[in-house]
Design an enzyme around this catalytic site. Structure first.
Site, mmCIF file in Angstrom:
data_model
loop_
_atom_site.group_PDB
_atom_site.id
_atom_site.type_symbol
_atom_site.label_atom_id
_atom_site.label_comp_id
_atom_site.label_asym_id
_atom_site.label_seq_id
_atom_site.Cartn_x
_atom_site.Cartn_y
_atom_site.Cartn_z
ATOM 1 N N GLU A 1 -6.836 49.143 56.677
ATOM 2 C CA GLU A 1 -6.510 48.805 55.287
ATOM 3 C C GLU A 1 -5.541 47.629 55.183
ATOM 4 O O GLU A 1 -5.562 46.881 54.202
ATOM 5 C CB GLU A 1 -5.902 50.024 54.563
ATOM 6 C CG GLU A 1 -6.856 51.188 54.366
ATOM 7 C CD GLU A 1 -6.918 52.156 55.534
ATOM 8 O OE1 GLU A 1 -6.367 51.848 56.613
ATOM 9 O OE2 GLU A 1 -7.514 53.236 55.371
ATOM 10 N N ALA B 1 -13.676 53.414 52.669
ATOM 11 C CA ALA B 1 -13.930 53.435 51.237
ATOM 12 C C ALA B 1 -14.785 52.226 50.880
ATOM 13 O O ALA B 1 -14.756 51.206 51.579
ATOM 14 C CB ALA B 1 -12.609 53.385 50.488
ATOM 15 N N GLY C 1 -11.107 54.975 55.219
ATOM 16 C CA GLY C 1 -11.461 56.271 54.641
ATOM 17 C C GLY C 1 -12.390 57.074 55.540
ATOM 18 O O GLY C 1 -12.417 58.307 55.475
ATOM 19 N N GLU D 1 -10.133 58.783 57.844
ATOM 20 C CA GLU D 1 -9.422 59.806 57.050
ATOM 21 C C GLU D 1 -10.329 61.000 56.734
ATOM 22 O O GLU D 1 -9.889 62.152 56.749
ATOM 23 C CB GLU D 1 -8.902 59.166 55.757
ATOM 24 C CG GLU D 1 -7.801 58.157 56.048
ATOM 25 C CD GLU D 1 -7.431 57.306 54.835
ATOM 26 O OE1 GLU D 1 -8.325 56.619 54.292
ATOM 27 O OE2 GLU D 1 -6.269 57.340 54.427
HETATM 28 C C1 LIG Z 1 -9.625 54.780 51.641
HETATM 29 C C2 LIG Z 1 -8.571 53.757 51.977
HETATM 30 C C3 LIG Z 1 -7.531 53.709 50.911
HETATM 31 O O1 LIG Z 1 -7.914 54.180 53.126
HETATM 32 C C4 LIG Z 1 -9.126 52.362 52.085
HETATM 33 C C5 LIG Z 1 -10.308 52.033 52.920
HETATM 34 O O2 LIG Z 1 -11.017 52.802 53.495
HETATM 35 S S1 LIG Z 1 -10.564 50.393 52.919
HETATM 36 C C6 LIG Z 1 -11.978 50.171 53.957
HETATM 37 C C7 LIG Z 1 -11.611 50.194 55.383
HETATM 38 N N1 LIG Z 1 -12.742 49.756 56.162
HETATM 39 C C8 LIG Z 1 -12.925 48.500 56.525
HETATM 40 O O3 LIG Z 1 -12.143 47.625 56.236
HETATM 41 C C9 LIG Z 1 -14.181 48.208 57.321
HETATM 42 C C10 LIG Z 1 -15.078 47.242 56.560
HETATM 43 N N2 LIG Z 1 -16.262 46.942 57.334
HETATM 44 C C11 LIG Z 1 -16.275 46.134 58.416
HETATM 45 O O4 LIG Z 1 -15.263 45.651 58.854
HETATM 46 C C12 LIG Z 1 -17.603 45.884 59.044
HETATM 47 O O5 LIG Z 1 -18.616 46.203 58.135
HETATM 48 C C13 LIG Z 1 -17.832 46.697 60.333
HETATM 49 C C14 LIG Z 1 -16.877 46.181 61.445
HETATM 50 C C15 LIG Z 1 -17.595 48.181 60.130
HETATM 51 C C16 LIG Z 1 -19.286 46.508 60.824
HETATM 52 O O6 LIG Z 1 -19.591 45.142 60.925
HETATM 53 P P1 LIG Z 1 -21.118 44.647 61.021
HETATM 54 O O7 LIG Z 1 -21.835 45.430 62.064
HETATM 55 O O8 LIG Z 1 -21.077 43.170 61.191
HETATM 56 O O9 LIG Z 1 -21.786 45.079 59.634
HETATM 57 P P2 LIG Z 1 -21.594 44.361 58.216
HETATM 58 O O10 LIG Z 1 -22.622 43.312 58.054
HETATM 59 O O11 LIG Z 1 -20.175 43.970 58.029
HETATM 60 O O12 LIG Z 1 -21.871 45.586 57.215
HETATM 61 C C17 LIG Z 1 -23.193 45.993 56.891
HETATM 62 C C18 LIG Z 1 -23.242 46.243 55.397
HETATM 63 O O13 LIG Z 1 -22.320 47.301 55.099
HETATM 64 C C19 LIG Z 1 -21.404 46.845 54.101
HETATM 65 N N3 LIG Z 1 -20.091 47.499 54.335
HETATM 66 C C20 LIG Z 1 -19.489 47.744 55.492
HETATM 67 N N4 LIG Z 1 -18.312 48.355 55.304
HETATM 68 C C21 LIG Z 1 -18.181 48.476 53.972
HETATM 69 C C22 LIG Z 1 -17.169 49.022 53.137
HETATM 70 N N5 LIG Z 1 -16.065 49.607 53.653
HETATM 71 N N6 LIG Z 1 -17.329 48.974 51.813
HETATM 72 C C23 LIG Z 1 -18.443 48.434 51.266
HETATM 73 N N7 LIG Z 1 -19.458 47.911 52.007
HETATM 74 C C24 LIG Z 1 -19.315 47.938 53.330
HETATM 75 C C25 LIG Z 1 -21.328 45.358 54.333
HETATM 76 O O14 LIG Z 1 -20.832 44.707 53.183
HETATM 77 C C26 LIG Z 1 -22.777 45.047 54.608
HETATM 78 O O15 LIG Z 1 -23.526 45.064 53.405
HETATM 79 P P3 LIG Z 1 -24.047 43.684 52.723
HETATM 80 O O16 LIG Z 1 -22.805 42.990 52.236
HETATM 81 O O17 LIG Z 1 -24.768 42.951 53.790
HETATM 82 O O18 LIG Z 1 -24.915 44.140 51.589
#
Ligand SMILES: CC(C)(O)CC(=O)SCCNC(=O)CCNC(=O)[C@H](O)C(C)(C)COP(=O)(O)OP(=O)(O)OC[C@H]1O[C@@H](n2cnc3c(N)ncnc32)[C@H](O)[C@@H]1OP(=O)(O)O
Length: 258
Positions: free
Chosen positions: A132, A66, A109, A112
């Site tokens: 999460e 998400a 998400g 999911e």
């Molecule tokens: C639906 C529910 C209730 O179940 C809740 C959820 O889904 S909560 C979200 C669960 N997901 C995460 O916690 C993963 C979050 N992302 C990461 O940990 C990392 O991005 C990665 C391991 C997947 C990849 O890392 P890396 O290659 O180093 O890329 P990044 O620089 O981190 O990301 C690139 C760019 O994408 C944006 N990004 C990544 N994931 C998300 C996200 N879930 N939501 C919003 N944005 C996301 C990240 O911020 C980067 O953008 P910029 O900040 O550089 O503009």
């Protein structure tokens, strides 16, 4: 033609393809993307010319979860009054089979969403997880339920409580994915599987999906009874007559989807 901003929608024969397309955010699932994916899937489901749907992302990310940036400022009253994520539930009511072709990250998400599909074909680089817990929340699009049904309590608890990522080979051993293929072949293999499904009688495909899904929400006795009833009902279709006649005549069936 519907114009979409966060997805690309295409058809190949009787297969509908939905590609998540927010590459800069690793296909993070914001509200717009949710509404577009659900809308496209429902449109395919309403089209009798479509017999299967493929849902995919990019090589780096099926979806990284998400959209945390969108979600971070929400309050309890916001999420309750909006029925936040509620639209995703509509995907589970789509009768057309959905195959998720997962490469790269399928986290939170994203995992999911893959589990909302009927089966998952994974590239070798796929990473599944429910992280999460690292954000102070828990899965909210069915992850605690569908993951547990797919991989069992021990591994689901492990993934949900630690937030660790699971590689494709582990996901296959655990029963989350049906096949692991080279990363660059995942979409092609998923489209081939979808085309195979789409070549069958659509009515028997709908009922086959319904029968398998019954196994998840009823007893064995009730499930077998439901299956028998669905099986009997197919003897009212032209496609059953055609399918069995084709076998007897040693030819390919020509299903009319009725
Ligand atoms: C639906 C529910 C209730 O179940 C809740 C959820 O889904 S909560 C979200 C669960 N997901 C995460 O916690 C993963 C979050 N992302 C990461 O940990 C990392 O991005 C990665 C391991 C997947 C990849 O890392 P890396 O290659 O180093 O890329 P990044 O620089 O981190 O990301 C690139 C760019 O994408 C944006 N990004 C990544 N994931 C998300 C996200 N879930 N939501 C919003 N944005 C996301 C990240 O911020 C980067 O953008 P910029 O900040 O550089 O503009």
């Amino acid at each position: 033609m519907t114009a979409y901003e966060t997805i690309i929608v295409d058809t190949e024969g009787r297969v509908g393809v939905i590609t998540l397309n927010r590459p800069k955010a690793l296909n993070a699932l914001n509200t717009q993307l949710m509404n577009e994916v659900v809308g496209a899937a429902k449109a395919f489901d309403a089209d009798p010319g479509i017999g299967a749907i493929v849902l995919t992302g990019s090589e780096k990310a099926f979806a990284a979860g998400a959209d945390i940036k969108e979600m971070s400022s929400k309050t309890y009253s916001d999420v309750v009054s909006e029925a936040f994520f509620g639209a995703w539930d509509d995907l589970s009511r789509v009768r057309t089979p959905i195959i998720a072709a997962v490469t790269g990250y399928a986290l939170g998400g994203g995992c999911e969403l893959a589990m909302l599909a009927d089966t998952i074909i994974a590239g070798e680089n796929a990473r599944f997880g429910q992280p999460e817990i690292n954000l102070g929340v828990i899965p909210g699009i069915g992850g605690s339920q569908r993951l547990t049904r797919a991989v069992g309590k021990a591994k689901a608890m492990d993934l949900v409580l630690t937030g660790r990522q699971m590689k494709a080979d582990e996901a296959e051993r655990a029963g989350l994915v049906s096949r692991v293929v080279p990363t660059e072949e995942a979409l092609t293999v998923a489209k081939e599987a979808a085309a195979t499904i789409a070549s069958k009688s659509l009515i028997s495909v709908y009922l086959a999906k319904e029968a398998v899904n019954r196994a998840f929400d009823t007893t064995l006795t009730e499930g077998v009874r439901a299956e028998r009833s669905l099986f009997y009902s197919l003897f009212a279709t032209e496609d059953q007559t055609e399918g069995m006649a084709a076998f007897v005549d040693k030819r390919e069936p020509e299903f009319k989807h009725r």
